[in-house]
Structures are given as structure tokens and as C-alpha cells.
Design a protein around this motif. Structure first.
Motif, PDB file in Angstrom:
ATOM      1  N   SER B  61      -7.088  -1.157   9.232  1.00 35.30           N
ATOM      2  CA  SER B  61      -5.579  -0.745   9.780  1.00 35.30           C
ATOM      3  C   SER B  61      -4.279  -2.041   9.956  1.00 35.30           C
ATOM      4  O   SER B  61      -3.353  -0.819   9.255  1.00 35.30           O
ATOM      5  N   PHE B  65      -2.180  -0.130   5.683  1.00 36.61           N
ATOM      6  CA  PHE B  65      -0.895   0.720   6.429  1.00 36.61           C
ATOM      7  C   PHE B  65       0.238  -1.037   6.404  1.00 36.61           C
ATOM      8  O   PHE B  65       0.092  -1.858   6.707  1.00 36.61           O
ATOM      9  N   ASP B  66       1.259  -0.672   5.280  1.00 33.15           N
ATOM     10  CA  ASP B  66       2.301  -1.291   5.136  1.00 33.15           C
ATOM     11  C   ASP B  66       3.596  -1.939   6.758  1.00 33.15           C
ATOM     12  O   ASP B  66       3.623  -2.501   7.209  1.00 33.15           O
ATOM     13  N   GLN B  67       3.809  -0.359   7.278  1.00 33.82           N
ATOM     14  CA  GLN B  67       4.713  -0.256   7.863  1.00 33.82           C
ATOM     15  C   GLN B  67       3.970   0.814   9.769  1.00 33.82           C
ATOM     16  O   GLN B  67       2.495   1.718   9.205  1.00 33.82           O
ATOM     17  N   GLN B  70       3.320   3.815  10.159  1.00 29.72           N
ATOM     18  CA  GLN B  70       2.448   5.017   9.713  1.00 29.72           C
ATOM     19  C   GLN B  70       1.119   4.146   9.817  1.00 29.72           C
ATOM     20  O   GLN B  70       0.378   5.204  10.262  1.00 29.72           O
ATOM     21  N   ARG B  71       0.906   3.134  10.166  1.00 27.94           N
ATOM     22  CA  ARG B  71      -0.029   2.553  11.046  1.00 27.94           C
ATOM     23  C   ARG B  71      -0.456   3.012  11.792  1.00 27.94           C
ATOM     24  O   ARG B  71      -1.948   4.284  12.531  1.00 27.94           O
ATOM     25  N   ASN B  73       0.375   6.533  13.097  1.00 29.97           N
ATOM     26  CA  ASN B  73      -0.021   7.832  13.245  1.00 29.97           C
ATOM     27  C   ASN B  73      -1.220   8.039  12.228  1.00 29.97           C
ATOM     28  O   ASN B  73      -1.625   9.373  11.883  1.00 29.97           O
ATOM     29  N   ALA B  74      -1.802   7.452  11.752  1.00 32.05           N
ATOM     30  CA  ALA B  74      -3.201   7.669  11.198  1.00 32.05           C
ATOM     31  C   ALA B  74      -4.147   6.301  11.834  1.00 32.05           C
ATOM     32  O   ALA B  74      -5.198   7.155  12.142  1.00 32.05           O
ATOM     33  N   ALA B 262       1.285  14.247  14.305  1.00 29.45           N
ATOM     34  CA  ALA B 262       0.649  12.569  14.282  1.00 29.45           C
ATOM     35  C   ALA B 262       1.000  11.141  15.243  1.00 29.45           C
ATOM     36  O   ALA B 262      -0.148  10.455  15.071  1.00 29.45           O
TER      37      ALA B 262
END
Ligand SMILES: Nc1ncnc2c1ncn2[C@@H]1O[C@H](COP(=O)(O)OP(=O)(O)OP(=O)(O)O)[C@@H](O)[C@H]1O
Ligand SMILES: [Mg+2]
Lengths: 258, 304
Positions: B61, B65-67, B70-71, B73-74, B262
Motif C-alpha cells: 500500500s 500509491f503516492d497519495q 488514492q491508496r 480508494n484502492a 471507490a
């Protein structure tokens, strides 16, 4: 010490029970010629033992007698109303305790519960398994399994009793002990016994008559009346006459292998 | 020392012979003691695996993901799943209580479907065991039940079973019944020939033979079949929720709806984890029950 009371005994057993082979031959569908021209009969009160080399058709003969095997030629006349059959293996049902295994034959013959429990308890006592009633077969030694199997067939008071090397897997002491028990039972119940063994001494000790079979196809090549009476003390085995008879049968067997 | 002469006159077996025999079974029956059977040996290895799993999850994780949004939601961090997915514990409309509300219908469908599979599967196996012709007639269709893509024929299933409880049970049945049938049939057919002879000698009829010989013989194999089927039943119950909207909605429905947004990712993962835990619990409970059923007499019951 009979498995059932004397009174019940007389009623339950057909005194004409007998077994007769007349020119019996057996060829299996695959062409194996197992038996050739077997003729003899066993009356109540007779104890006939067959000895012969491995694979000569002894078990097949018993299976034919019991009705399990068909496809033979010649005559086979057996009173199958009350037949006892001790297999070469113990064939106990692993999910049943000793007590319930011994009850099985009676249960399948619809003997009511109290009666079959009573008979089973006596049979268990007879083969010296008292105290092990609640054990499962996996908890028994090989000898105990065989004794349990013997008890199971005793419960029905068979008029014809077939034994397929019942004591072959037992140690000498247990075997001789059970031989004595069997003789006592035989003297009492007077069934017609057809017994198979590899041990010549056991054959002579138990029987009124010993038959020797040849290698496959099995034929009768020796026939001996055993001259000893019903009373058979243990040290009969060390009498010269006993040894002499064993020797003659042994000679026949050697010929059978040739 | 027991001499041969003692035996001739004895009415009971010599003591030595009995002692030998009663002593031996105790050691034979005792389960084989293997290394790692202690408390630590039992629980440490899975605990370490769990720690590694969580560690890899955090690592992935973080790296993928950079942000933070984003993380989230994924693949949110495990603690985010706990906080946003499982908490609060006691609010009926969100968190654990909501998830459990969806679990009950799933549990019901699983247990009912498994029960039906066991009863019907055993009956089918018994019929197949009665004659070679029945076996030949039925077996291909048992295989088809296993191999047909159940999800591809959902419209057909809805047509026949409706879109509520019935069709969910049908899905569970279709995928859980096969191991019951094959294992039971195998068990019935592995009955010892000499045991059959024994029953023949005693003039036992077909039903006596089935009840007192073949079914007990098949029991250990049936138990194996039930263990396999229990896992499949859980999957079936969850998957059915993905295709049928009516009736009591189960955890599969919860997961499906959370997949669509998401922002619901922690909820979705919490639902998935709960469903998996249910599968594990089913497996353990069914395993314990099936082992207990044959514990006394079957050899396998000594292991594990
Ligand atoms: N169902 C069968 N089909 C074909 N051949 C068979 C069958 N049953 C037994 N046989 C054969 O018949 C012969 C006799 O077998 P049987 O079991 O009667 O021997 P046995 O004298 O009892 O031997 P053992 O003393 O080793 O028990 C053997 O050669 C065996 O391979
Ligand atoms: Mg034999």
C-alpha cells in the motif's frame, strides 16, 4: 459351558445337519482349475480337517460349502439352515464394539435383543474376551480379533461349522488353548465340523478325520481316521501314535507339493 | 514363567498372554506424537504468517500509491480497514453490526444449502450404488452439475427457482453436492468383499446391508465430502448474492454494492474479510463435527 442353555440348544439345532461333496470340481471363469473330483461327507459329531499346500483350493471348498461360491460341477449338499463360518481374516466391523460385533450374526437373524446380548456375553466369556466388550477392533491385537470372530459365529449354535485357518495367525499358546476350547465345544454341541489348517499337529489333535489335498487342482490324496477318542489331553501331542500319524500326513503333503 | 503344561489344564488363558494383549493396544491407539504439537508449535507458525501478511500489505500500500486518497480508494492500510470498515462496533447502520446483519442470511443459505446437499447427495450416491446402470445413468449429470458455469445459467435458475431463497439454495446445491456424491459413492463401493460375504451368509437383505454395512463403511469418506462441500457452500452462498437481488440479501450483496464506489473500499474489504472468516469458522466447526462422528473407531481420527 455352552453358549446357550442346553434346552434352547436342542430346539435351535437341526440334528440332521450335515455336509456332503460328491465328485465336486471347480473351475473359475478365468480358467483357474481350483478343485477336482472332491468327494466326502461330514456327519454331526464328525470333525473333518483338510490340510493342503497354499493355493490348492481349501478356502474355495469352504466357500462352495457355505453357498458363497457357485459355478462348480458335481454334487454339493449342505444343510445351510444354521451354518457357522469363521473366515481366514477376522472380518470384524470396525465401527462396532466387541460386544456388538459378536451380536451381529444373531442380529441379522432377528434374534431379539435380550436374547442375543445374553448369548453374546456367553460367547465372549468362552473365548476369554470378558472385560473387552466395549473396545473397538482397532484396539484389539490380532489374536483378540480372531477370538472375537470365533465368538461371533458361536452365537448361532451352528449345525455345520466351517473354519478357514481360524488360528493360523495366533501364537502357539493361544492356539492350543483355543484348540482345547473348540474340542470341548465340539463334544458338547456335536456339530459337523469342516476345518482347514496349515498345522498338521492341529489337524490331528482336533479331528476325527484328516484329509490331505494336493496342489492345484486340489484333489483328496490322503484320508486318515484319527484313532484317538473324544477325550484329548494336552500331552496327547507327545504320544508316539500321534507323532506317527503326523509323520504319515507330512509325507503325503510332501508328495502333494511335488 | 508359563509352562506349556499349565496351559493344558488351565480353563482360562495364561495371564501373560492376556496382559500382553491388553497392554499393546493402548500404545497402538495413542496418536503419533510429532514435533511441534505443543502450544507454541501450534500457534506460533500461523501467527508469524499473519504478521508477514500484514507487513506485506502495508509495504505494498505504501509503495504502490503516492497519495493517501488514492491508496484509501484502492488498497487502504489494514488499520484503515479496521477503523473505517469495522468501526463502530454497535451501530446497526454501519460498521460491524451492519456487516453482521448481512452475514445472517449468508449463514442461513450456507447451512440450509449444505444440509440439502448432504441429504440429496447421499441419496443419489445410494441410488447409484444400487446398480451399475443407475451409476452410468446419473454420473455424467453429477459431473455436469460440477462443471457447468453456474453463473452463466443464472437466468435459467431464476426461471425455475425464483429470485429469493430458492435460487440461492440451488446455487449452493449445484456446487456443493458433487463432492458429497463422489465421496459417498466411493465409500459405499469400498465395502470389504469379506464383509459382504458375512452379510450374505446371514441372509441379509439389501436394506439391512445398506444400513448396517455399506453406509457405516462410507461414513469416513462421507465426512471428507462434507468438509469439502462446506467450503464450497460458503462460496456458493456469497456468489449467489452477486446475481440475485430479491429475498434476504447476504454479505455478497454488501460486498457488491461497496465495490461500485471507490470511497467504500474499506467497507468492501471489511465485508470480504468477515466472509472469509466465516468460511474458516465453517471449516473448523464442520471439521470438528465430522472428526467426532468417527473418532472412536476410525484410524484417521487419531491424526490432527
Ligand atoms: N474368484 C476367483 N477367481 C479366480 N481364481 C480364484 C478365485 N478365488 C480363488 N482363486 C484361485 O483358486 C486357487 C485356490 O484358492 P484358495 O483361496 O481356495 O486357496 P487356499 O487353499 O485357501 O490357499 P491358502 O492356504 O493360501 O489360503 C488359487 O490359485 C486362487 O488364485
Ligand atoms: Mg485359504
Amino acid at each position: 459351558m455352552s453358549v446357550v442353555d442346553e434346552s434352547l440348544d436342542q430346539a435351535a439345532r437341526d440334528t440332521t445337519a450335515r455336509l456332503r461333496f460328491d465328485g465336486l470340481s471347480m473351475v473359475f471363469p478365468d480358467g483357474t482349475h481350483a478343485l477336482e473330483d472332491i468327494s466326502f461327507s461330514v456327519a454331526p459329531g464328525e470333525f473333518t480337517t483338510v490340510v493342503g499346500p497354499s493355493g490348492c483350493g481349501k478356502s474355495t471348498l469352504l466357500r462352495i460349502a457355505s453357498g458363497l461360491e457357485r459355478g462348480y460341477t458335481g454334487g454339493c449338499d449342505v444343510d445351510r439352515d444354521s451354518i457357522g463360518y469363521v473366515f481366514q481374516d477376522a472380518t470384524l466391523l470396525p465401527w462396532r464394539t466387541v460386544q456388538r460385533n459378536v451380536e451381529l450374526n444373531a442380529e441379522l437373524h432377528h434374534v431379539d435383543k435380550d436374547e442375543r446380548q445374553r448369548r453374546a456375553a456367553k460367547a465372549i466369556e468362552l473365548v476369554n474376551l470378558t472385560g473387552h466388550e466395549d473396545k473397538y477392533p482397532k484396539q484389539l491385537s490380532g489374536g483378540m480379533k480372531m477370538r472375537c470372530s470365533l465368538a461371533r459365529s458361536l452365537v448361532l449354535n451352528p449345525g455345520v461349522f466351517l473354519f478357514d485357518e481360524p488360528f493360523g495367525a495366533l501364537d502357539e499358546i493361544t492356539r492350543e488353548f483355543l484348540n482345547n476350547e473348540l474340542l470341548r465345544l465340539f463334544a458338547l454341541e456335536k456339530f459337523a465340523a469342516l476345518f482347514i489348517t496349515h498345522s498338521i499337529a492341529e489337524a490331528v489333535f482336533l479331528s476325527t478325520r484328516v484329509l490331505v489335498m494336493s496342489a492345484r487342482p486340489g484333489r483328496i490324496i490322503g484320508d486318515y481316521e484319527v484313532p484317538f477318542g473324544a477325550e484329548r489331553p494336552h500331552d496327547l501331542r507327545f504320544e508316539p501314535a500321534f507323532a506317527e500319524l503326523c509323520g504319515r500326513i507330512n509325507d503325503d503333503l510332501k508328495g502333494a507339493h511335488a | 514363567m508359563t509352562t506349556v503344561d499349565d496351559v493344558g489344564s488351565a480353563t482360562a488363558l495364561p495371564e501373560a498372554a492376556i496382559d500382553d494383549e491388553t497392554g499393546a493396544p493402548a500404545t497402538r491407539v495413542a496418536p503419533v506424537k510429532r514435533a511441534g504439537d505443543g502450544f507454541l508449535g501450534r500457534f506460533l507458525p500461523p501467527a508469524i504468517m499473519f504478521a508477514i501478511f500484514i507487513g506485506v500489505w502495508y509495504l505494498y500500500s505504501t509503495l504502490a500509491f503516492d497519495q493517501a486518497f488514492q491508496r484509501r480508494n484502492a488498497l487502504p492500510y489494514p488499520h484503515e480497514v479496521v477503523v473505517d470498515g469495522f468501526l463502530p462496533l454497535w451501530d446497526p447502520r454501519q460498521g460491524t453490526r451492519e456487516i453482521m446483519g448481512y452475514m445472517w442470511p449468508t449463514i442461513k443459505v450456507t447451512l440450509l444449502g449444505l444440509g440439502i446437499s448432504i441429504v440429496v447427495g447421499v441419496c443419489i450416491a445410494v441410488v447409484m450404488n444400487m446398480s451399475r446402470y443407475f451409476e452410468r445413468a446419473i454420473f455424467p449429470y453429477a459431473v455436469v452439475a460440477q462443471t457447468v458455469p453456474v453463473l452463466a445459467i443464472t437466468p435459467l435458475l431464476t426461471q425455475v427457482f425464483g429470485d429469493k431463497l430458492g435460487v440461492r439454495l440451488a446455487v449452493v446445491f449445484l456446487i456443493a453436492v458433487f463432492p458429497i456424491i463422489t465421496n459417498t459413492l466411493f465409500g459405499l463401493q469400498s465395502t470389504d468383499r469379506l464383509h459382504h460375504d458375512l452379510f450374505t451368509l446371514n441372509k441379509a437383505g439389501r436394506w439391512t446391508r445398506l444400513w448396517k454395512l455399506e453406509l457405516p463403511t462410507a461414513l469416513p469418506a462421507l465426512m471428507t465430502g462434507i468438509r469439502i462441500a462446506s467450503g464450497l457452500a460458503v462460496i456458493g452462498a456469497i456468489v449467489a448474492d452477486f446475481f440475485f437481488n430479491q429475498g434476504d440479501k447476504g454479505i455478497g450483496f454488501f460486498i457488491r454494492v461497496r465495490q461500485q464506489k471507490a470511497a467504500d473500499r474499506p467497507d468492501m474489504l471489511a465485508g470480504t474479510i468477515t466472509a472469509s472468516l466465516f468460511g474458516v469458522v465453517m471449516f473448523l466447526i464442520v471439521g470438528a463435527i465430522t472428526a467426532r462422528a468417527i473418532r472412536d473407531w476410525h484410524d484417521s481420527a487419531n491424526h490432527g
